[in-house]
Design a protein around this motif. Structure first.
Motif, PDB file in Angstrom:
ATOM      1  N   THR A   1      11.113  -0.017  15.178  1.00  0.00           N
ATOM      2  CA  THR A   1      10.388   0.232  13.927  1.00  0.00           C
ATOM      3  C   THR A   1      10.696  -0.869  12.920  1.00  0.00           C
ATOM      4  OG1 THR A   1      10.426   2.634  14.174  1.00  0.00           O
ATOM      5  CG2 THR A   1      10.206   1.800  11.947  1.00  0.00           C
ATOM      6  N   ASP A   2       9.682  -1.376  12.239  1.00  0.00           N
ATOM      7  CA  ASP A   2       9.891  -2.339  11.166  1.00  0.00           C
ATOM      8  C   ASP A   2       8.961  -2.056  10.007  1.00  0.00           C
ATOM      9  OD1 ASP A   2      11.877  -4.550  11.455  1.00  0.00           O
ATOM     10  OD2 ASP A   2      10.900  -4.748  13.397  1.00  0.00           O
ATOM     11  N   MET A   3       9.476  -2.313   8.819  1.00  0.00           N
ATOM     12  CA  MET A   3       8.730  -2.099   7.583  1.00  0.00           C
ATOM     13  C   MET A   3       8.441  -3.464   6.966  1.00  0.00           C
ATOM     14  SD  MET A   3      10.195   0.601   4.832  1.00  0.00           S
ATOM     15  CE  MET A   3       9.344   2.149   4.618  1.00  0.00           C
ATOM     16  N   LEU A   4       7.247  -3.652   6.445  1.00  0.00           N
ATOM     17  CA  LEU A   4       6.907  -4.860   5.677  1.00  0.00           C
ATOM     18  C   LEU A   4       6.399  -4.435   4.311  1.00  0.00           C
ATOM     19  CD1 LEU A   4       6.964  -6.564   8.396  1.00  0.00           C
ATOM     20  CD2 LEU A   4       5.179  -7.924   7.315  1.00  0.00           C
ATOM     21  N   LEU A   5       7.002  -4.972   3.271  1.00  0.00           N
ATOM     22  CA  LEU A   5       6.682  -4.537   1.915  1.00  0.00           C
ATOM     23  C   LEU A   5       6.186  -5.698   1.075  1.00  0.00           C
ATOM     24  CD1 LEU A   5       9.877  -2.383   1.361  1.00  0.00           C
ATOM     25  CD2 LEU A   5       7.628  -1.605   2.091  1.00  0.00           C
ATOM     26  N   GLU A   6       5.146  -5.418   0.323  1.00  0.00           N
ATOM     27  CA  GLU A   6       4.604  -6.432  -0.585  1.00  0.00           C
ATOM     28  C   GLU A   6       5.658  -6.827  -1.609  1.00  0.00           C
ATOM     29  OE1 GLU A   6       0.922  -5.277  -2.407  1.00  0.00           O
ATOM     30  OE2 GLU A   6       0.780  -7.133  -3.575  1.00  0.00           O
ATOM     31  N   ASP A   7       5.737  -8.109  -1.867  1.00  0.00           N
ATOM     32  CA  ASP A   7       6.652  -8.689  -2.857  1.00  0.00           C
ATOM     33  C   ASP A   7       8.119  -8.609  -2.439  1.00  0.00           C
ATOM     34  OD1 ASP A   7       4.571  -9.524  -4.428  1.00  0.00           O
ATOM     35  OD2 ASP A   7       4.513  -7.666  -5.576  1.00  0.00           O
ATOM     36  N   VAL A   8       8.375  -8.073  -1.243  1.00  0.00           N
ATOM     37  CA  VAL A   8       9.711  -8.182  -0.653  1.00  0.00           C
ATOM     38  C   VAL A   8       9.602  -9.070   0.584  1.00  0.00           C
ATOM     39  CG1 VAL A   8      11.613  -6.938   0.436  1.00  0.00           C
ATOM     40  CG2 VAL A   8      10.438  -5.935  -1.537  1.00  0.00           C
ATOM     41  N   ASP A   9       8.671  -8.695   1.463  1.00  0.00           N
ATOM     42  CA  ASP A   9       8.506  -9.440   2.711  1.00  0.00           C
ATOM     43  C   ASP A   9       7.312 -10.400   2.687  1.00  0.00           C
ATOM     44  OD1 ASP A   9      10.636  -8.113   4.296  1.00  0.00           O
ATOM     45  OD2 ASP A   9       9.444  -6.350   3.841  1.00  0.00           O
ATOM     46  N   PHE A  10       6.397 -10.169   1.794  1.00  0.00           N
ATOM     47  CA  PHE A  10       5.231 -11.057   1.685  1.00  0.00           C
ATOM     48  C   PHE A  10       4.621 -10.905   0.297  1.00  0.00           C
ATOM     49  CE2 PHE A  10       3.637  -6.937   2.953  1.00  0.00           C
ATOM     50  CZ  PHE A  10       2.489  -6.772   2.195  1.00  0.00           C
ATOM     51  N   ARG A  11       3.804 -11.897  -0.065  1.00  0.00           N
ATOM     52  CA  ARG A  11       2.982 -11.749  -1.259  1.00  0.00           C
ATOM     53  C   ARG A  11       1.532 -11.679  -0.821  1.00  0.00           C
ATOM     54  NH1 ARG A  11       5.899 -15.979  -5.339  1.00  0.00           N
ATOM     55  NH2 ARG A  11       7.974 -15.047  -5.184  1.00  0.00           N
ATOM     56  N   ARG A  12       0.779 -10.843  -1.518  1.00  0.00           N
ATOM     57  CA  ARG A  12      -0.594 -10.609  -1.108  1.00  0.00           C
ATOM     58  C   ARG A  12      -1.408 -11.899  -1.123  1.00  0.00           C
ATOM     59  NH1 ARG A  12      -3.881  -5.877  -4.071  1.00  0.00           N
ATOM     60  NH2 ARG A  12      -1.753  -5.069  -4.293  1.00  0.00           N
ATOM     61  N   SER A  13      -1.127 -12.771  -2.074  1.00  0.00           N
ATOM     62  CA  SER A  13      -1.911 -14.007  -2.206  1.00  0.00           C
ATOM     63  C   SER A  13      -1.582 -15.012  -1.099  1.00  0.00           C
ATOM     64  CB  SER A  13      -1.637 -14.645  -3.564  1.00  0.00           C
ATOM     65  OG  SER A  13      -0.259 -14.969  -3.674  1.00  0.00           O
ATOM     66  N   TRP A  14      -0.528 -14.755  -0.348  1.00  0.00           N
ATOM     67  CA  TRP A  14      -0.114 -15.707   0.681  1.00  0.00           C
ATOM     68  C   TRP A  14      -0.852 -15.543   1.993  1.00  0.00           C
ATOM     69  CZ3 TRP A  14       5.971 -15.404   0.290  1.00  0.00           C
ATOM     70  CH2 TRP A  14       6.378 -16.058  -0.886  1.00  0.00           C
ATOM     71  N   LEU A  15      -1.362 -14.344   2.246  1.00  0.00           N
ATOM     72  CA  LEU A  15      -1.967 -14.088   3.544  1.00  0.00           C
ATOM     73  C   LEU A  15      -3.304 -13.394   3.353  1.00  0.00           C
ATOM     74  CD1 LEU A  15       1.239 -12.699   3.758  1.00  0.00           C
ATOM     75  CD2 LEU A  15       0.628 -12.990   6.139  1.00  0.00           C
ATOM     76  N   THR A  16      -4.223 -13.654   4.269  1.00  0.00           N
ATOM     77  CA  THR A  16      -5.434 -12.842   4.332  1.00  0.00           C
ATOM     78  C   THR A  16      -5.036 -11.487   4.932  1.00  0.00           C
ATOM     79  OG1 THR A  16      -5.995 -13.465   6.587  1.00  0.00           O
ATOM     80  CG2 THR A  16      -6.779 -14.923   4.807  1.00  0.00           C
ATOM     81  N   PRO A  17      -5.870 -10.463   4.731  1.00  0.00           N
ATOM     82  CA  PRO A  17      -5.550  -9.171   5.370  1.00  0.00           C
ATOM     83  C   PRO A  17      -5.440  -9.299   6.891  1.00  0.00           C
ATOM     84  CG  PRO A  17      -7.646  -9.063   4.141  1.00  0.00           C
ATOM     85  CD  PRO A  17      -7.023 -10.367   3.823  1.00  0.00           C
ATOM     86  N   VAL A  18      -6.265 -10.170   7.494  1.00  0.00           N
ATOM     87  CA  VAL A  18      -6.195 -10.355   8.952  1.00  0.00           C
ATOM     88  C   VAL A  18      -4.830 -10.936   9.336  1.00  0.00           C
ATOM     89  CG1 VAL A  18      -7.155 -11.613  10.912  1.00  0.00           C
ATOM     90  CG2 VAL A  18      -8.695 -10.602   9.213  1.00  0.00           C
ATOM     91  N   GLN A  19      -4.375 -11.931   8.579  1.00  0.00           N
ATOM     92  CA  GLN A  19      -3.067 -12.528   8.874  1.00  0.00           C
ATOM     93  C   GLN A  19      -1.941 -11.516   8.671  1.00  0.00           C
ATOM     94  OE1 GLN A  19      -3.389 -15.805   6.116  1.00  0.00           O
ATOM     95  NE2 GLN A  19      -4.054 -17.244   7.698  1.00  0.00           N
TER      96      GLN A  19
END
Lengths: 330, 330
Positions: free
Chosen positions: A47-65
């Protein structure tokens, strides 16, 4: 007292790690292992969790990515056990400004990667989020019994290998952090792709496990300087890393990165880290498929505890300090 | 277009629900079902997310209660399949003001419930959160092959049953929302306990599945008016609910609730909703263990689509409108 992930996992293992029927391996590896009664295969679960502004920023990736990356993180854990991905669940929480079209494209990214690995979505949860986007994926894989490889299988004298290139995803992160991700050239594009859409090493992991040549294996998610001590701790060994042999990503120098620092301490490469008995190294190098990501020997497991780095063959080894990514590091 | 959970799940099922070896049942039920090759048992898997300020407020529960509830939601899904809980993973993200002691007490709550059901923690993830507390649990259960009960097993003419009391957890929620949870008396305490530390109906679910008397089964998480249409849709039936037979929680009237409204539309009771062929009802009532939560017949499945409510035996049936909890409802 600082709340570190490794410390909490140690506490939990003390409290929770007890045997159960059908349970082959509980916490502490890339995935848990269950052997259902009478079943032909072992089953692994992660199990892994990915959280906005912790693990990624929304502006960095497309939803597909983002969909691709969310599943890739889990498939990498399955690969690191030497298992084959089979099923997965997706729990997704989105804030009110996320559209249905965004959600569907996110699932496009997931299914693109899942289809390539013949993994099937079997369930999940969908929720409104009061904060950012939150993703939690559980992946399930299978392996022929006895074919799995654990972090604990290393022995002093083993050669340490990695797949691929180290520090490339972190070099992509540096571009994103610096706002320099527009119109990337070849090497910048490669770094951004490694950061945004990592390739889980499923084929290599499965091949290595089946080869019978591998002692210990795990995936590199938090950086070599954090992950290698975990493998050593599980195997009851130390390690010495030959700095000059590391497969760094030298192109990142052109955007002011230190390729060696990123190779040692950068996270999210999702390459495999594994150990091979000295007497099997030649066989491995002769038989490892050339169509797979390259493998590089980067050091040895040692009887003495502690993880050391040696800059040159003639240099005195120094302590390799852990500077990888820890969610609870200030 | 409004992003509703049911609509998205329909879309996903169209896109993702394809067969796979070993996969008995994919999305759309309380849990997915896998039958590992040659295994003695079926395995069921379910994932649920709980988010601060969406699913709970931190001030409403102690960390121990929150841990209990987080796992209970998942065990309830396992129970609704007629399976036995075996393993679970916990992904937890906490904001910086959460202490290590809080995290350990949260796990106390989880392990208290897990131990009672002989479920074993096998892994998870721990992360810093930029927003609130985020919990995602995946639970795995097992059942003897052929013993599972699906939402789709209902037939027109079946009697509809529920376990326990309906609208009690929602009555507890009303107390919390009104800030009237201090120094509760007996019935308020019961309502608060139902809201904070629901009891998954594992023993009843297992017994009912093994009895062979049950057609369809699911758990009541979003409220009868939302969940009963889901069971009907899966079974290809309609339903008629006898309002006067509903096991409401009348004590909630003393804090200005409408017990009937809460029984129809209140969520989080985590009771079981199941159907029984008319000819098996007498056998069920005669053999159902008296030590288990009581069961009540509340209506019948009908050949005509649509879910109806009848206020009195002599009244004309009316449409039962869905007003349960949907995460994407404005």
């Amino acid at each position: 007292m600082r709340l570190t992930e490794d410390r909490l996992i140690r506490l939990f293992r003390q409290r929770f790690d007890r045997g159960a029927a059908d349970l082959v391996r509980g916490m502490g590896d890339d995935a848990a292992v269950i052997h259902p009664r009478n079943a032909a295969e072992d089953w692994v679960i992660t199990t892994d969790m990915l959280l906005e502004d912790v693990d990624f920023r929304r502006s960095w990736l497309t939803p597909v990515q983002l969909g691709h990356k969310s599943l890739a993180v889990n498939l990498s854990d399955i690969a690191a056990m030497g298992a084959r991905p089979r099923f997965y669940t997706v729990a997704l929480a989105v804030p009110p400004d996320i559209t249905e079209s965004w959600v569907l494209r996110f699932y496009d990214g997931i299914s693109g990667l899942a289809d390539a690995h013949h993994a099937t979505l079997i369930g999940g949860d969908l929720s409104r989020s009061g904060g950012g986007i939150e993703i939690c994926i559980t992946a399930i894989g299978e392996a022929l019994q006895g074919n799995l490889v654990y972090r604990s299988g290393g022995k002093a004298g083993d050669e340490i290998f990695v797949t691929g290139v180290l520090g490339r995803a972190a070099a992509g992160l540096e571009l994103l952090l610096a706002g320099r991700a527009r119109r990337p050239n070849g090497s910048r594009r490669a770094a951004l792709a490694a950061q945004r859409t990592p390739t889980p090493r499923c084929d290599a992991g499965l091949w290595l496990a089946r080869s019978g040549l591998v002692g210990a294996m795990m995936d590199l998610s938090d950086g070599l300087s954090v992950d290698l001590p975990r493998l050593c701790s599980a195997s009851g060994t130390g390690a010495e890393v030959r700095i000059w042999d590391l497969p760094v990503f030298p192109e990142s120098r052109s955007w002011n990165c230190d390729p060696l620092r990123l190779a040692l301490h950068g996270g999210e490469d999702f390459e495999l880290l594994f150990s091979v008995r000295a007497e099997h190294v030649a066989t491995l190098l002769a038989s490892y498929p050339t169509t797979f990501p390259p493998i590089t020997a980067i050091g040895t497991l040692t009887a003495a505890a502690g993880v050391l780095r040696r800059e040159r063959p003639t240099a005195r080894p120094l302590r390799l300090s852990a500077e990888g990514f820890d969610h609870f590091r200030p």
